[in-house]
Design an enzyme around this catalytic site. Structure first.
Site, PDB file in Angstrom:
ATOM      1  CG  HIS A  16      -0.315  -0.266   2.503  1.00 36.92           C
ATOM      2  ND1 HIS A  16       0.235   0.733   3.252  1.00 36.92           N
ATOM      3  CD2 HIS A  16      -0.093  -1.420   3.174  1.00 36.92           C
ATOM      4  CE1 HIS A  16       0.763   0.221   4.345  1.00 36.92           C
ATOM      5  NE2 HIS A  16       0.581  -1.078   4.321  1.00 36.92           N
TER       6      HIS A  16
ATOM      7  CG  LEU B  46      -4.307  -2.324  -2.040  1.00 36.45           C
ATOM      8  CD1 LEU B  46      -4.966  -3.612  -2.511  1.00 36.45           C
ATOM      9  CD2 LEU B  46      -3.325  -2.614  -0.901  1.00 36.45           C
TER      10      LEU B  46
ATOM     11  CB  SER C 282      -6.416   1.730   6.509  1.00 39.08           C
ATOM     12  OG  SER C 282      -7.505   1.635   5.615  1.00 39.08           O
ATOM     13  CE  LYS C 283      -1.402  -2.509   7.123  1.00 39.50           C
ATOM     14  NZ  LYS C 283      -1.164  -3.462   8.149  1.00 39.50           N
ATOM     15  NE  ARG C 284      -8.872  -4.267   3.745  1.00 45.29           N
ATOM     16  CZ  ARG C 284      -8.694  -4.219   5.056  1.00 45.29           C
ATOM     17  NH1 ARG C 284      -9.390  -3.399   5.796  1.00 45.29           N
ATOM     18  NH2 ARG C 284      -7.794  -4.983   5.646  1.00 45.29           N
TER      19      ARG C 284
END
Ligand code: GLU
Length: 513
Positions: free
Chosen positions: A26, A277, A263-265
């Site tokens: 990410h 990402l 965040s990672k999403r």
């Protein structure tokens, strides 16, 4: 590698990026890699890639490929790593387990660590009890005080065990973070963390310290979320009698509103979706040049007066000391803008090359066919000013790659010129068809001149005269410049499209006399 620091104000640094193959790369991870790489390059040192794969439960099979692909895409090439080796290998932690065990033994022997035989059941019960009493949960150091005889008895039974760090029971531990200065932690706040699990695998804490030391890492750049682990790492360095590296905990990345963590999403903020990402940015047609430029300014600032700069310039100017520790909000609209800037300044041949995979996927035409299609060479410069991402090219160009008879019309009115009746539009198309048959050379300027003359002759505004041809050619109201598009398509294709438009209008007029 040539030294990038002509004044030698900094000795060559060894930095590392140490991803765990537990998820896709990410933006936050890429920024950590980028800053680590920049510092290695700035100082003429080395950038090392190390895979931290000791947590088998969280392993995601294709994540390592994804991470490597993201790094390569941004051209953050490493000097040592799993695929190319190096003097400090292996660079994959699961291949280094013997080393971690040796080091754990060393700490046991020196009294800095101990074997703990507590069963998961005991630990669960302890936790429950602590929660019931409203106490802080954590290991109660039960096995730390076993007598030599008790230990020997447990050993004789061959009980499974972990190895724990014997955290000093008093005093404080000071972590020096380059951006935040000294951070003092009361040792009573720290738990006797597990260093080696019962299956003999190290935890992150042991592995990261042993590897950073053995790999001679001078600067550790990592996300701020690792700051709470740093006191344990400092204690491990102390226990081994090693000098810790320079720690640089990079600022948290916030979403564009600045209110929440990115965040990672992918995330929706105020009704807009933001990607997270690296693979999503690649698929959406962002250029690595733009993302590089963009990320350099997340937490650091190249120059408040200059938004666009090259990799070399970033390497030269980058300074660890200047990283801002405060959380950094991601200005996505700047990325969008930068991407457009890089697209516009790109050589059209290069732009075509980069567009190929996108057009191929979106138009369903094999890349080889598109690569050899001379129409594309002519069309790409026409849309260069109009797109901000590579995935935006297809809707501008799709019409050129369908057969004249199959071209969809956006709406029935697309063939009507502004303020022109169907009859007038038909007359315009017929006139234009005549011109297009004869005009020499079949080039934008010549066609345009002839069209303007005809419009004047018919007493129709030039814009209204051109409209039906845009519709005939592309099926749309908005398209790349009309006459250049005609030139790109070639006389025969243009005539066929105009003929089809004439037939369509004739049919329409017959239905509604
Ligand atoms: N393996 C850790 C991660 O995935 C690295 C943390 C560190 O850089 O020390 O983020």
């Amino acid at each position: 590698m040539t030294a990038q620091d002509p004044n030698h104000s900094h000795p060559p640094a060894r930095t590392r990026f140490a991803p765990s193959p537990t998820g896709y790369l990410h933006l936050g991870g890429l920024r950590t890699a980028l800053f680590s790489w920049l510092w290695a390059r700035h100082t003429g040192g080395q950038f090392i890639l190390r895979v931290e794969d000791t947590d088998r439960r969280r392993y995601v099979p294709d994540s390592l490929d994804d991470i490597l692909q993201g790094l390569r895409w941004l051209e953050l090439h490493w000097d040592e790593g799993p695929d190319i080796g190096g003097p400090y290998g292996p660079y994959v932690q699961s291949q280094r387990t013997a080393l971690y065990r040796e080091h754990a033994e060393q700490l046991i022997a020196s009294g800095h660590a101990y074997r703990c035989y507590c069963t998961p059941e005991r630990l669960a019960a302890l936790r429950e009890e602590q929660q019931r009493r409203g106490e802080r949960t954590g290991y109660d150091r039960h096995c730390r005080s076993l007598s030599p005889e008790e230990r020997a008895a447990k050993e004789a039974q061959g009980l499974p065990h972990v190895v724990r760090l014997a955290v000093p029971l008093e005093g404080t531990t000071t972590v020096h973070d380059l951006l935040r200065g000294p951070i003092v932690t009361d040792n009573r706040q720290l738990e006797d963390a597990v260093l080696l699990k019962s299956d003999g695998m190290p935890t992150y804490h042991l592995a990261v310290v042993v590897d950073d030391h053995l790999m001679a890492i001078t600067h550790v750049l990592r996300g701020q979320e690792w700051l709470p682990s740093a006191p344990l790492h400092q204690l491990l360095y102390d226990a081994f009698g090693w000098e810790p590296p320079v720690w640089v905990h990079l600022p948290v990345i916030l979403d564009p509103s600045g209110r929440g963590k990115m965040s990672k999403r992918r995330k929706v903020v105020d009704g807009k979706e933001y990607l997270a990402l690296v693979r999503e940015f690649m698929e959406a047609g962002y250029l690595p040049e733009a993302l590089f430029n963009f990320l350099v300014n997340v937490g650091w600032n190249f120059d408040p007066e200059r938004e666009v700069f090259t990799r070399e310039e970033a390497i030269q100017r980058f300074e660890l000391q200047e990283i801002h520790p405060a959380p950094a909000a991601l200005p996505y609209e700047k990325l969008e803008w930068l991407n457009g800037v890089y697209i516009r300044q790109m050589d059209p041949t290069e732009l075509k090359r980069r567009l190929l995979p996108f057009l191929s996927r979106q138009l369903g035409i094999p890349e080889e066919d598109l690569a050899g299609d001379s129409r594309l060479d002519r069309l790409v410069p026409l849309i260069q000013e109009r797109i901000k991402r590579l995935d935006e090219a297809a809707p501008w160009l799709d019409w050129a790659f369908v057969d004249a008879d199959a071209l969809p019309y956006e709406s029935p009115n697309v063939l009507l010129g502004r303020k022109l009746s169907p009859e007038q539009s038909l007359a315009v198309l017929r006139k234009g068809h005549e011109i297009l048959q004869q005009v020499e050379p079949f080039q934008a300027d010549a066609i345009q001149a002839a069209f303007r003359a005809a419009a004047q002759e018919m007493g129709i505004k030039a814009g209204s005269f051109f409209g039906p041809f845009r519709g005939a050619l592309t099926g749309k109201r908005v398209s790349p410049p009309l006459f250049e598009s005609m030139e790109a398509l070639g006389r025969e294709q243009v005539l066929r499209r105009v003929e089809r438009a004439i037939q369509a209008l004739e049919a329409q007029l017959q239905r509604t006399p």
